[in-house]
Write a protein that holds these residues in place. Structure first.
Motif, PDB file in Angstrom:
ATOM      1  N   PHE A 299       0.812  -1.220   0.000  1.00 16.59           N
ATOM      2  CA  PHE A 299       0.000   0.000   0.000  1.00 16.59           C
ATOM      3  C   PHE A 299       0.849   1.276   0.000  1.00 16.59           C
ATOM      4  CE2 PHE A 299      -3.155   2.935   2.084  1.00 16.59           C
ATOM      5  CZ  PHE A 299      -4.022   2.948   1.012  1.00 16.59           C
ATOM      6  N   LYS A 300       1.851   1.304   0.841  1.00 16.16           N
ATOM      7  CA  LYS A 300       2.656   2.517   0.967  1.00 16.16           C
ATOM      8  C   LYS A 300       3.398   2.869  -0.329  1.00 16.16           C
ATOM      9  CE  LYS A 300       5.936   4.726   4.063  1.00 16.16           C
ATOM     10  NZ  LYS A 300       6.836   4.533   5.210  1.00 16.16           N
ATOM     11  N   PRO A 301       4.072   1.904  -0.948  1.00 17.00           N
ATOM     12  CA  PRO A 301       4.725   2.235  -2.231  1.00 17.00           C
ATOM     13  C   PRO A 301       3.723   2.703  -3.282  1.00 17.00           C
ATOM     14  CG  PRO A 301       5.386   0.059  -1.462  1.00 17.00           C
ATOM     15  CD  PRO A 301       4.345   0.541  -0.512  1.00 17.00           C
ATOM     16  N   PHE A 302       2.531   2.117  -3.248  1.00 14.65           N
ATOM     17  CA  PHE A 302       1.499   2.512  -4.196  1.00 14.65           C
ATOM     18  C   PHE A 302       1.152   3.983  -4.016  1.00 14.65           C
ATOM     19  CE2 PHE A 302      -3.155   3.123  -4.664  1.00 14.65           C
ATOM     20  CZ  PHE A 302      -3.249   2.970  -6.038  1.00 14.65           C
ATOM     21  N   LEU A 303       0.901   4.375  -2.776  1.00 16.23           N
ATOM     22  CA  LEU A 303       0.560   5.775  -2.496  1.00 16.23           C
ATOM     23  C   LEU A 303       1.687   6.696  -2.934  1.00 16.23           C
ATOM     24  CD1 LEU A 303      -1.076   5.620   1.040  1.00 16.23           C
ATOM     25  CD2 LEU A 303      -2.201   5.935  -1.160  1.00 16.23           C
ATOM     26  N   ARG A 304       2.896   6.287  -2.653  1.00 19.33           N
ATOM     27  CA  ARG A 304       4.032   7.135  -2.988  1.00 19.33           C
ATOM     28  C   ARG A 304       4.126   7.321  -4.502  1.00 19.33           C
ATOM     29  NH1 ARG A 304       8.509   4.776  -0.171  1.00 19.33           N
ATOM     30  NH2 ARG A 304       7.879   5.846   1.726  1.00 19.33           N
ATOM     31  N   LEU A 305       3.926   6.232  -5.217  1.00 13.29           N
ATOM     32  CA  LEU A 305       3.996   6.297  -6.685  1.00 13.29           C
ATOM     33  C   LEU A 305       2.921   7.216  -7.249  1.00 13.29           C
ATOM     34  CD1 LEU A 305       5.204   5.118  -9.351  1.00 13.29           C
ATOM     35  CD2 LEU A 305       3.344   3.462  -9.286  1.00 13.29           C
ATOM     36  N   VAL A 306       1.689   6.987  -6.755  1.00  9.92           N
ATOM     37  CA  VAL A 306       0.555   7.771  -7.269  1.00  9.92           C
ATOM     38  C   VAL A 306       0.779   9.259  -7.017  1.00  9.92           C
ATOM     39  CG1 VAL A 306      -1.882   8.285  -6.830  1.00  9.92           C
ATOM     40  CG2 VAL A 306      -1.144   5.918  -7.157  1.00  9.92           C
ATOM     41  N   LEU A 307       1.290   9.588  -5.818  1.00 11.29           N
ATOM     42  CA  LEU A 307       1.423  11.004  -5.471  1.00 11.29           C
ATOM     43  C   LEU A 307       2.608  11.651  -6.168  1.00 11.29           C
ATOM     44  CD1 LEU A 307       0.426  10.781  -1.720  1.00 11.29           C
ATOM     45  CD2 LEU A 307      -0.898  11.772  -3.595  1.00 11.29           C
ATOM     46  N   THR A 308       3.713  10.912  -6.334  1.00 14.00           N
ATOM     47  CA  THR A 308       4.850  11.515  -7.048  1.00 14.00           C
ATOM     48  C   THR A 308       4.467  11.790  -8.490  1.00 14.00           C
ATOM     49  OG1 THR A 308       5.765   9.396  -6.385  1.00 14.00           O
ATOM     50  CG2 THR A 308       7.311  11.231  -6.546  1.00 14.00           C
ATOM     51  N   LYS A 309       3.663  10.924  -9.059  1.00 15.04           N
ATOM     52  CA  LYS A 309       3.279  11.107 -10.456  1.00 15.04           C
ATOM     53  C   LYS A 309       2.149  12.127 -10.600  1.00 15.04           C
ATOM     54  CE  LYS A 309       6.050   7.969 -12.129  1.00 15.04           C
ATOM     55  NZ  LYS A 309       7.240   8.367 -12.878  1.00 15.04           N
ATOM     56  N   GLY A 310       1.690  12.679  -9.478  1.00 15.73           N
ATOM     57  CA  GLY A 310       0.622  13.676  -9.543  1.00 15.73           C
ATOM     58  C   GLY A 310      -0.706  13.097 -10.001  1.00 15.73           C
ATOM     59  N   ARG A 311      -0.975  11.876  -9.594  1.00 20.24           N
ATOM     60  CA  ARG A 311      -2.209  11.207 -10.021  1.00 20.24           C
ATOM     61  C   ARG A 311      -3.148  10.965  -8.841  1.00 20.24           C
ATOM     62  NH1 ARG A 311      -2.032  11.576 -15.582  1.00 20.24           N
ATOM     63  NH2 ARG A 311      -0.409  10.280 -16.476  1.00 20.24           N
ATOM     64  N   ALA A 312      -3.225  11.904  -7.932  1.00 22.14           N
ATOM     65  CA  ALA A 312      -4.040  11.690  -6.733  1.00 22.14           C
ATOM     66  C   ALA A 312      -5.491  11.356  -7.065  1.00 22.14           C
ATOM     67  CB  ALA A 312      -3.984  12.933  -5.850  1.00 22.14           C
ATOM     68  N   HIS A 313      -5.962  11.868  -8.232  1.00 23.68           N
ATOM     69  CA  HIS A 313      -7.378  11.656  -8.558  1.00 23.68           C
ATOM     70  C   HIS A 313      -7.719  10.201  -8.834  1.00 23.68           C
ATOM     71  CE1 HIS A 313      -5.056  12.797 -12.114  1.00 23.68           C
ATOM     72  NE2 HIS A 313      -5.773  11.872 -12.736  1.00 23.68           N
ATOM     73  N   VAL A 314      -6.712   9.331  -9.027  1.00 25.23           N
ATOM     74  CA  VAL A 314      -7.068   7.926  -9.251  1.00 25.23           C
ATOM     75  C   VAL A 314      -7.497   7.243  -7.950  1.00 25.23           C
ATOM     76  CG1 VAL A 314      -5.399   7.776 -11.142  1.00 25.23           C
ATOM     77  CG2 VAL A 314      -4.815   6.825  -8.909  1.00 25.23           C
ATOM     78  N   LEU A 315      -7.213   7.878  -6.821  1.00 26.83           N
ATOM     79  CA  LEU A 315      -7.466   7.190  -5.547  1.00 26.83           C
ATOM     80  C   LEU A 315      -8.947   6.927  -5.290  1.00 26.83           C
ATOM     81  CD1 LEU A 315      -4.864   8.982  -3.272  1.00 26.83           C
ATOM     82  CD2 LEU A 315      -4.822   6.606  -4.073  1.00 26.83           C
ATOM     83  N   GLU A 316      -9.788   7.826  -5.797  1.00 29.50           N
ATOM     84  CA  GLU A 316     -11.209   7.688  -5.457  1.00 29.50           C
ATOM     85  C   GLU A 316     -11.808   6.402  -6.044  1.00 29.50           C
ATOM     86  OE1 GLU A 316     -13.478  11.212  -6.118  1.00 29.50           O
ATOM     87  OE2 GLU A 316     -15.317  10.270  -5.377  1.00 29.50           O
ATOM     88  N   ALA A 317     -11.458   6.107  -7.303  1.00 33.92           N
ATOM     89  CA  ALA A 317     -12.049   4.928  -7.942  1.00 33.92           C
ATOM     90  C   ALA A 317     -11.200   3.686  -7.728  1.00 33.92           C
ATOM     91  CB  ALA A 317     -12.239   5.186  -9.428  1.00 33.92           C
ATOM     92  N   ALA A 318     -10.051   3.856  -7.055  1.00 30.57           N
ATOM     93  CA  ALA A 318      -9.118   2.734  -6.935  1.00 30.57           C
ATOM     94  C   ALA A 318      -9.734   1.545  -6.209  1.00 30.57           C
ATOM     95  CB  ALA A 318      -7.845   3.195  -6.230  1.00 30.57           C
ATOM     96  N   ALA A 319     -10.526   1.825  -5.165  1.00 33.86           N
ATOM     97  CA  ALA A 319     -11.107   0.726  -4.388  1.00 33.86           C
ATOM     98  C   ALA A 319     -12.003  -0.135  -5.261  1.00 33.86           C
ATOM     99  CB  ALA A 319     -11.898   1.290  -3.208  1.00 33.86           C
ATOM    100  N   ASP A 320     -12.843   0.556  -6.087  1.00 35.35           N
ATOM    101  CA  ASP A 320     -13.758  -0.188  -6.958  1.00 35.35           C
ATOM    102  C   ASP A 320     -12.979  -0.994  -7.993  1.00 35.35           C
ATOM    103  OD1 ASP A 320     -16.056   0.616  -5.724  1.00 35.35           O
ATOM    104  OD2 ASP A 320     -16.231   2.444  -6.937  1.00 35.35           O
ATOM    105  N   GLY A 321     -11.946  -0.377  -8.536  1.00 32.31           N
ATOM    106  CA  GLY A 321     -11.134  -1.068  -9.530  1.00 32.31           C
ATOM    107  C   GLY A 321     -10.449  -2.277  -8.918  1.00 32.31           C
ATOM    108  N   PHE A 322      -9.998  -2.095  -7.692  1.00 34.61           N
ATOM    109  CA  PHE A 322      -9.319  -3.188  -6.986  1.00 34.61           C
ATOM    110  C   PHE A 322     -10.281  -4.353  -6.768  1.00 34.61           C
ATOM    111  CE2 PHE A 322      -7.526  -5.401  -3.376  1.00 34.61           C
ATOM    112  CZ  PHE A 322      -6.160  -5.360  -3.613  1.00 34.61           C
TER     113      PHE A 322
END
Lengths: 522, 183
Positions: free
Chosen positions: B78-101
């Motif tokens: 989980f932690k590396p995932f968050l770090r990757l998403v935030l460094t790439k400036g893709r915070a908006h993917v987090l909302e739908a991530a649970a459903d996609g998962f």
């Protein structure tokens, strides 16, 4: 449709029985975005390309863009009630329209809904809008004529059944008039007509229907109308619907004529749909497949081989040019697709030459083979002669002193141009056309005043009909002009001239003034 | 209905799921993703904060881990995932991530979710029967999501992913009226 009470209950029982059928499984999706006649749908995993999909409120759409994570659909009606999150269902049917004899005499939308207030159109069959055109093996060369009833066309730019002939010209030059006259002339020929109105004013469609009705042409004509107020998507499918209706007749051994009025607007409607679907724009913002859009439509016009029933579908697409610019994008596309074009010139139109056909720029690439022997014989050189006459005419504007030969070419050309003028809504039988053109090319009018020709032409026809009825009936039956018949016709025309000279002893009434004075201006 | 999972989100989530599946910690990661999604849904400005360029990524990650409860029970992916998403400036993917998962997880364990809308509440026995019938139809284990809607008149509709089984009286009546309009 009216039914007797027992029929109604039988129908009801049938329908109720059908309800007992099993529950069905359909593909569904969710609307994520809607607007401008386009909906993007999430889901619809197993939708087919060009499949009909159903939105809430019985609104139909066609799935055009199948993308990785959404499906782009065009909506075929008012879509104000569609919201984000609405459910969309697949239907398992590719986009289709109603076909059959029942459509003739009617004005319908591209989806087969009635627009003439004469009740529901019930047809036995439906057919997919987009099918592949018949291949090489299923065709045969164009061999039968399709007479338009217009002297200038049937003599110089003959059209055959199964041909695609483009009607091209500026606005208000008489493109639709030619199309309507051609429809009127198909009475008693067994050719059924389909008039596709794309993006026209509703009032124009209404007027066209009224004109056809008035001339008894509506009974064998079907008008497919997508008016200016219809969504671009509906305008885009309209010609395909008209083509499909004609194809049904063609494939059943019948003959059909379809008129697309006009494909310029169709191209614009398709451009709109494509841009909204975010397909990449190309030249003039038209999408990359604009050429294919029209070529696959017109390729469906065909003359089928005898093994396939020998049916035919003739197409007369109409294109509007801007300021006579026939080298623009869409016009050149269409010119290269079709088997020839009839080019209408505004200058001629305003000079009173109607139909305003430009002889030099108009051509029919296959129709010559389909021309009757008699017409080929009398009009064989007409087109070349008239084309060179136009050149001389242009030059003579500057020249003051012309030699005898040139003067004669101009004189004959002026008279031929006059003889080929024709009013709207009065198509002429082919045998009569032959007589009139024969008279013109044999110098019958050489010493006659230009203004008198139209009236004398009618008189000539009456004269021959009364005195030499065997000529017209002979021509009509054999469609041939034998040497013997030509001699008789020559003699009949001479008789007519003698009678004319007697009738008008004062020759000024119709005779031309000496050529030393000013030439009749066209 | 679940959120629409766009292509971009799918790519990130596929990577996360592969990692999670390798360590067999799907359920823990899913719970954490859900907690994040809920927080984002509850407070619209939260996403703005996550996208803020001047906040250090490590602070944002720590904040998200605390929300997800991952600071107490950390998961390896989980932690590396968050770090990757935030460094790439893709915070908006987090909302739908649970459903996609969840979609990927369901696919992996051969599970299908069926949204059942019925005119009347279903009894225990009916539910089991329905489950069995759907399972034999799809060759998947089935999880039911039940709703009652009296406007169906009778019967039920079942929606599984992109498929809809229409078995309601309302649907039949609609068919009948369409059929009769043809005459």
């Amino acid at each position: 449709m009216q039914g007797r009470p027992d029929e109604v209950s039988a129908i009801l029982r049938d329908e109720l029985q059908r309800l007992e059928s099993q529950v069905e499984m359909v593909g569904v999706g969710t609307v994520i975005e809607v607007g401008d006649g386009i909906a993007r749908v999430y889901g619809l995993a197993d939708v087919m390309a060009a499949e009909l999909v159903e939105f809430p409120g019985e609104l139909m759409g066609i799935a055009l863009n199948l993308e990785e994570d959404n499906v782009g659909c065009i909506l075929m009606g008012p879509y104000e009630h569609v919201k984000e999150g609405d459910q969309v269902q697949t239907t398992g049917r590719i986009a289709e329209t109603r076909v059959g004899e029942e459509l003739f005499g009617r004005v319908v939308s591209p989806l087969g809904e009635p627009l003439d207030g004469k009740g529901v159109v019930v047809t036995k069959y439906t057919r997919p809008l987009e099918v592949k055109a018949p291949g090489v093996v299923k065709r045969q060369p164009v061999s039968e004529p399709l007479h338009t009833g217009i002297k200038a066309i049937d003599s110089m730019i003959p059209i055959g059944r199964g041909q695609r002939e483009l009607l091209i010209g500026d606005r208000q030059t008489g493109k639709t008039a030619i199309a309507i006259d051609t429809i009127i002339n198909q009475r008693d020929t067994g050719v059924k007509c389909i008039y596709v109105a794309i993006g026209q004013k509703s009032s124009s469609v209404r007027r066209t229907a009224a004109i056809l009705e008035e001339h008894g042409a509506m009974e064998y004509t079907c008008i497919v109308a997508a008016t200016a107020s219809d969504p671009a998507a509906v305008q885009y499918i309209a010609p395909y619907a008209g083509c499909t209706i004609g194809e049904y007749l063609r494939d059943n051994g019948g003959h059909a004529l379809v008129i697309y009025d006009d494909l310029t607007r169709h191209a614009k409607a398709y451009r709109e749909v494509s841009l909204l679907l975010r397909r990449p724009p190309g030249r003039e913002a038209y999408p990359g497949d604009i050429f294919n859009l029209h070529s696959r439509l017109l390729e469906r016009a065909a003359k089928l081989s005898e093994a396939e029933g020998g049916g035919s579908l003739t197409a007369l697409p109409v294109i509007q040019t801007e300021e006579g610019d026939y080298a623009a994008y869409i016009p050149t596309n269409l010119i290269s697709i079709t088997d020839g074009q009839i080019y209408l010139e505004p200058e001629l139109f305003y000079a009173g030459v109607r139909p305003a056909i430009s002889v030099g720029l108009s051509v029919s690439r296959v129709g010559g083979n389909a021309q009757t022997q008699m017409m080929r014989r009398v009009a064989g050189r007409l087109k070349l002669d008239l084309a060179s006459y136009r050149e001389y005419r242009a030059f003579s504007q500057f020249a003051s002193d012309l030699d005898e030969e040139t003067r004669n070419i101009l004189k004959r050309g002026d008279r031929m141009t006059e003889a080929l003028k024709q009013d709207q809504y009065v198509p002429m039988a082919i045998a009569e056309q032959v007589i009139v053109i024969f008279a013109g090319t044999h110098g019958c009018w050489d010493d006659v005043k230009l203004e008198a020709i139209t009236a004398l032409e009618a008189e000539l026809l009456t004269f021959i009909r009364e005195r030499y009825p065997e000529i017209e009936s002979g021509l009509r039956q054999t469609q041939q002009l034998s040497d013997e018949m030509a001699e008789r016709l020559d003699k009949a025309i001479e008789d007519f001239r003698t009678k004319l000279d007697e009738q008008y002893l004062e020759k000024e009434q119709y005779a031309e003034r000496p050529t030393s004075e000013i030439e009749g201006v066209e | 209905m679940n959120m629409v999972v766009d292509t971009l989100t799918k790519r990130y989530v596929r990577a996360l799921y592969a990692e999670a599946a390798e360590r067999a910690e799907q359920s823990a990661v899913y719970a954490q993703l859900q907690a994040v999604a809920e927080a984002l849904r509850a407070e619209a400005r939260f996403l703005d904060a996550l996208k803020h360029p001047t906040l250090p990524v490590e602070d944002k990650v720590a904040m998200l881990l605390r929300i997800a409860g991952a600071d107490q029970r950390p998961t390896a992916s989980f932690k590396p995932f968050l770090r990757l998403v935030l460094t790439k400036g893709r915070a908006h993917v987090l909302e739908a991530a649970a459903d996609g998962f969840l979609e990927l997880w369901d696919e992996d364990r051969n599970l299908m979710r069926a949204e059942v809308v019925s005119a009347f509440p279903l009894s225990e026995r009916e539910q089991t029967e329905l489950k069995q019938a759907l399972a034999s139809l799809t060759n998947c284990s089935i999880e039911l999501d039940l709703t009652v809607d009296p406007s169906l008149v009778g019967g039920m509709t079942v929606r599984m992913g992109d498929r809809l089984i229409e078995g309601s009286v309302r649907g039949k009546l609609k068919k009948l009226s369409e059929g009769l309009q043809r005459y």
